[in-house]
Write an enzyme that holds these catalytic residues in place. Sequence first.
Site, PDB file in Angstrom:
ATOM      1  N   ASP A  49       0.825  -1.191   0.000  1.00 63.48           N
ATOM      2  CA  ASP A  49       0.000   0.000   0.000  1.00 63.48           C
ATOM      3  C   ASP A  49       0.868   1.254   0.000  1.00 63.48           C
ATOM      4  OD1 ASP A  49      -2.659   1.132   0.175  1.00 63.48           O
ATOM      5  OD2 ASP A  49      -2.146   1.742   2.218  1.00 63.48           O
ATOM      6  N   GLU A  84       0.957  -0.169  -4.771  1.00 62.59           N
ATOM      7  CA  GLU A  84       0.006   0.900  -5.058  1.00 62.59           C
ATOM      8  C   GLU A  84       0.810   2.193  -5.186  1.00 62.59           C
ATOM      9  OE1 GLU A  84      -3.840   2.728  -2.875  1.00 62.59           O
ATOM     10  OE2 GLU A  84      -1.878   2.966  -1.930  1.00 62.59           O
TER      11      GLU A  84
END
Length: 141
Positions: A49, A84
């Site tokens: 993330d 991400e």
Amino acid sequence: NIPDTEYFYEANFDSSMPELNVSNEKVREEIKNIMQFWFDMGVAGFRLDAIKYYNTGGDDGIEFLTWFMKTAKEIKEDCYIIGENWWGSSQILEWYSSGIDSQFNFPMSQADGHFANAARSGNKALVLDTMRLALTLRRKK
């Protein structure tokens, strides 16, 4: 500030989410242990993330991600790691130098991103050019 203490932490994404000191060897050892645990449980890889925030607090995010990739591949050679990344194409391309398998290229995929705009334009040449750009970025990995 951590309530009722004299300690502070850095939180760039959200104040409820403290940053890890990814340059610290003890933190890296714990990350390695966590990877080992999940690979032993049968996972095939990880989605990381907000990788652009690995560059905070003086940490070198690409160096950390390079370490992460090397460590993950030592544990499970065929693992797959995707990050991400909400940056633009040039920054996304730079992060491929870490060896990461793939990244989400949100500017290319969002409803107001390059692909959607090209498709809505009705211009076949623009759609092809946009696809070529995406393939070029992927090949430079």
